[in-house]
Scaffold this active site. Structure first.
Site, PDB file in Angstrom:
ATOM      1  N   GLU A   1       2.886  -0.320  16.200  1.00 24.59           N
ATOM      2  CA  GLU A   1       2.350  -1.248  15.548  1.00 24.59           C
ATOM      3  C   GLU A   1       2.586  -2.676  15.682  1.00 24.59           C
ATOM      4  OE1 GLU A   1       0.449   0.065  12.985  1.00 24.59           O
ATOM      5  OE2 GLU A   1       1.307   1.774  12.018  1.00 24.59           O
TER       6      GLU A   1
ATOM      7  N   ASN B   1      -6.065  -2.353  10.363  1.00 23.27           N
ATOM      8  CA  ASN B   1      -6.533  -1.060  10.655  1.00 23.27           C
ATOM      9  C   ASN B   1      -7.011  -0.938  12.210  1.00 23.27           C
ATOM     10  OD1 ASN B   1      -7.142   1.507   8.987  1.00 23.27           O
ATOM     11  ND2 ASN B   1      -6.839   0.012   7.671  1.00 23.27           N
TER      12      ASN B   1
ATOM     13  N   LYS C   1       0.800  -1.195  -0.216  1.00 20.24           N
ATOM     14  CA  LYS C   1       0.112  -0.097  -0.040  1.00 20.24           C
ATOM     15  C   LYS C   1       0.821   1.158   0.069  1.00 20.24           C
ATOM     16  CE  LYS C   1      -4.129  -0.749   2.590  1.00 20.24           C
ATOM     17  NZ  LYS C   1      -4.895  -0.637   3.877  1.00 20.24           N
TER      18      LYS C   1
ATOM     19  N   HIS D   1      -6.758   2.432  13.851  1.00 16.22           N
ATOM     20  CA  HIS D   1      -6.591   3.547  12.941  1.00 16.22           C
ATOM     21  C   HIS D   1      -7.740   4.357  12.806  1.00 16.22           C
ATOM     22  CE1 HIS D   1      -2.764   1.300  12.710  1.00 16.22           C
ATOM     23  NE2 HIS D   1      -2.476   2.059  11.648  1.00 16.22           N
TER      24      HIS D   1
HETATM   25  N1  LIG Z   1       1.554   1.758   3.709  1.00 16.68           N
HETATM   26  C1  LIG Z   1       1.305   1.115   4.779  1.00 16.68           C
HETATM   27  O1  LIG Z   1       0.799   0.017   4.814  1.00 16.68           O
HETATM   28  C2  LIG Z   1       1.467   2.047   6.129  1.00 16.68           C
HETATM   29  C3  LIG Z   1       1.302   1.143   7.072  1.00 16.68           C
HETATM   30  C4  LIG Z   1       1.545   1.932   8.417  1.00 16.68           C
HETATM   31  C5  LIG Z   1       1.928   3.300   8.498  1.00 16.68           C
HETATM   32  N2  LIG Z   1       2.127   3.791   7.208  1.00 16.68           N
HETATM   33  C6  LIG Z   1       2.255   5.292   6.982  1.00 16.68           C
HETATM   34  O2  LIG Z   1       3.778   5.342   7.689  1.00 16.68           O
HETATM   35  C7  LIG Z   1       3.906   6.643   8.201  1.00 16.68           C
HETATM   36  C8  LIG Z   1       4.681   6.599   9.481  1.00 16.68           C
HETATM   37  O3  LIG Z   1       6.095   6.070   9.252  1.00 16.68           O
HETATM   38  P1  LIG Z   1       7.056   6.560  10.079  1.00 16.68           P
HETATM   39  O4  LIG Z   1       6.822   6.361  11.346  1.00 16.68           O
HETATM   40  O5  LIG Z   1       8.154   5.631   9.596  1.00 16.68           O
HETATM   41  O6  LIG Z   1       7.434   8.033   9.917  1.00 16.68           O
HETATM   42  P2  LIG Z   1       8.559   8.949   9.322  1.00 16.68           P
HETATM   43  O7  LIG Z   1       8.526   8.447   7.812  1.00 16.68           O
HETATM   44  O8  LIG Z   1       8.004  10.480   9.411  1.00 16.68           O
HETATM   45  O9  LIG Z   1       9.676   8.786  10.012  1.00 16.68           O
HETATM   46  C9  LIG Z   1       9.898   9.133  11.413  1.00 16.68           C
HETATM   47  C10 LIG Z   1      10.974  10.291  11.508  1.00 16.68           C
HETATM   48  O10 LIG Z   1      12.199   9.538  11.735  1.00 16.68           O
HETATM   49  C11 LIG Z   1      13.046  10.210  10.891  1.00 16.68           C
HETATM   50  N3  LIG Z   1      13.919   8.869  10.290  1.00 16.68           N
HETATM   51  C12 LIG Z   1      13.787   8.023   9.530  1.00 16.68           C
HETATM   52  N4  LIG Z   1      14.660   7.033   9.504  1.00 16.68           N
HETATM   53  C13 LIG Z   1      15.657   7.345  10.481  1.00 16.68           C
HETATM   54  C14 LIG Z   1      16.985   6.923  11.001  1.00 16.68           C
HETATM   55  N5  LIG Z   1      17.501   5.686  10.654  1.00 16.68           N
HETATM   56  N6  LIG Z   1      17.460   7.684  11.845  1.00 16.68           N
HETATM   57  C15 LIG Z   1      16.900   8.900  12.294  1.00 16.68           C
HETATM   58  N7  LIG Z   1      15.839   9.377  11.997  1.00 16.68           N
HETATM   59  C16 LIG Z   1      15.079   8.686  10.893  1.00 16.68           C
HETATM   60  C17 LIG Z   1      12.209  10.700   9.779  1.00 16.68           C
HETATM   61  O11 LIG Z   1      12.926  11.676   8.956  1.00 16.68           O
HETATM   62  C18 LIG Z   1      11.131  11.274  10.556  1.00 16.68           C
HETATM   63  O12 LIG Z   1      11.438  12.456  10.919  1.00 16.68           O
HETATM   64  C19 LIG Z   1       2.474   7.356   8.249  1.00 16.68           C
HETATM   65  O13 LIG Z   1       2.301   8.364   7.171  1.00 16.68           O
HETATM   66  C20 LIG Z   1       1.770   5.930   8.237  1.00 16.68           C
HETATM   67  O14 LIG Z   1       0.366   6.533   7.495  1.00 16.68           O
HETATM   68  C21 LIG Z   1       1.717   3.372   5.991  1.00 16.68           C
HETATM   69 ZN   LIG Z   2      -0.466   2.363  11.170  1.00 15.19          ZN
END
Ligand SMILES: NC(=O)c1ccc[n+]([C@@H]2O[C@H](COP(=O)([O-])OP(=O)(O)OC[C@H]3O[C@@H](n4cnc5c(N)ncnc54)[C@H](O)[C@@H]3O)[C@@H](O)[C@H]2O)c1
Ligand SMILES: [Zn+2]
Length: 355
Positions: free
Chosen positions: A177, A241, A135, A244
């Site tokens: 998660e 979800n 997704k 969510h």
């Molecule tokens: N597509 C799907 O199936 C699915 C499932 C769950 C969540 N999501 C989406 O994922 C998003 C959240 O993802 P997230 O929590 O990874 O957020 P993110 O991508 O915003 O990362 C969180 C923070 O960590 C920083 N960062 C990333 N890697 C790093 C590293 N190795 N070291 C230091 N900093 C780092 C990023 O710059 C950011 O500031 C949401 O938009 C959510 O809707 C999608």
């Molecule tokens: Zn999620």
């Protein structure tokens, strides 16, 4: 499914490789077979990759966070790739958290009607959840993830050494998660997490590897049964979800500023567990046990917006809903979930007043 470090899924036409300290090699290996590789990388992660000398790798560094999931970023990235002569034989590799992966996946699936793409998730959340299942998407002013496609990456590389620089707040977000997967599907995994959560949050290698592997397998179970989220049963992908419906509404209400995704869905899971309890599905004893675990792990469990009418408006925009009723993925036991259809929005409002 094969051994622990390599999961190949023929049905979904994707594979997942779990290997430490491997990200730079992985990218170089792909670039050897390709004329041009576009690496779209979170600017906070770029410094850990050693790629500057590779001639056929074009690096595009992007500042990430929820605010990157917009039409403006989509336009920027798609046009940047086209300007740099991307063609059907090119490959895109996304190296970053869930926000970067969601954006790049959407771009990869639409530019030139779809290009080969790889994911290297760099947050715990993206390693256990968002990089798996194909997704992608961006947000609109009306709510989260309302524009996107289903598009499987060719391969996902999970490299836990990338997590060393991740702040605690983001590790907890990923942990949320992981608990979600246990709560909807696996009681014994939840019991194991109760014992091991502290070590996991401290990034203990073997505990972390086990939790990541287990989480991925639970997610894949649902994706295989219902890749396009069509079912409305216990096996629906929508079970993932849980937490969510409320979580997305909270994130969107605060314009993605007050909470990160993991924090919002933590509040969402506790609230939806309370709704499950109110509907007579989940026992009070199990609800209490879940709340205690969340508190022990310092996960968020409440926000004042839950009682506000504005939140109901946001909730009705959720993708699972039809005809003004609210569909929820709820739990009836720890480790067991159900698709609860057509809950009247006024009833949800009433329940939220009493939690
Ligand atoms: N597509 C799907 O199936 C699915 C499932 C769950 C969540 N999501 C989406 O994922 C998003 C959240 O993802 P997230 O929590 O990874 O957020 P993110 O991508 O915003 O990362 C969180 C923070 O960590 C920083 N960062 C990333 N890697 C790093 C590293 N190795 N070291 C230091 N900093 C780092 C990023 O710059 C950011 O500031 C949401 O938009 C959510 O809707 C999608
Ligand atoms: Zn999620």
């Amino acid at each position: 499914m094969q051994n622990k470090s390599f999961i190949k899924d023929k049905k979904l036409n994707t594979s997942i490789l779990i290997k430490n300290n491997y990200a730079s090699h992985f990218i170089k290996n792909i670039s050897k077979k390709k004329e041009k590789v576009f690496c779209v990388v979170d600017s906070k992660v770029k410094k850990y990759l050693n790629l500057n000398k590779e001639k056929n790798i074009k690096i595009i560094s992007i500042q990430c966070g929820e605010k990157v999931k917009t039409l403006a970023s989509y336009k920027y990235l798609a046009e940047k790739l086209i300007k740099n002569n991307i063609n059907r034989k090119s490959t895109i590799i996304a190296i970053g958290g869930g926000t970067l992966g969601d954006l790049v996946g959407f771009v990869a699936s639409t530019v030139l009607r779809g290009l080969e793409f790889y994911l290297i998730p760099s947050t715990l959340l993206s390693q256990v959840d968002s990089s798996i299942g194909g997704k992608n998407g961006i947000n609109t002013i009306y709510g989260k993830n309302l524009l996107g496609t289903f598009y499987q990456p060719k391969k996902v590389l999970i490299d836990i050494s990338i997590l060393k620089s991740l702040p605690q707040k983001e590790i907890r977000a990923g942990y949320a998660e992981i608990i979600k997967h246990a709560l909807i599907n696996d009681y014994s995994f939840f019991c194991w997490l109760e014992k091991n959560s502290n070590k996991l949050i401290d990034l203990n290698k073997s505990i972390l590897e086990k939790a990541i592997y287990k989480s991925i397998m639970i997610k894949i179970f649902y994706v295989r049964k219902d890749e396009k989220e069509i079912l409305m049963s216990k096996n629906s992908r929508a079970m993932l979800n849980f937490g969510h419906t409320i979580g997305h509404a909270i994130e969107s209400h605060y314009n993605y500023k007050k909470f990160n995704h993991g924090e919002a869905i933590s509040i969402g899971m506790i609230t939806e567990a309370k709704i499950s309890n109110n509907l007579g599905l989940l026992s009070s004893k199990e609800l209490e046990r879940i709340i205690i675990h969340f508190k022990n792990c310092r996960l968020k469990i409440y926000d004042k917006i839950l009682k506000d009418k504005l939140l109901i408006k946001k909730i009705t925009k959720d993708k699972k809903n039809f005809f003004n009723n609210i569909n929820f993925s709820l739990i009836d036991k720890i480790g067991s979930s159900i698709f609860y259809k057509k809950l009247d929005k006024n009833k949800v409002y009433k329940i939220l007043q009493n939690i």
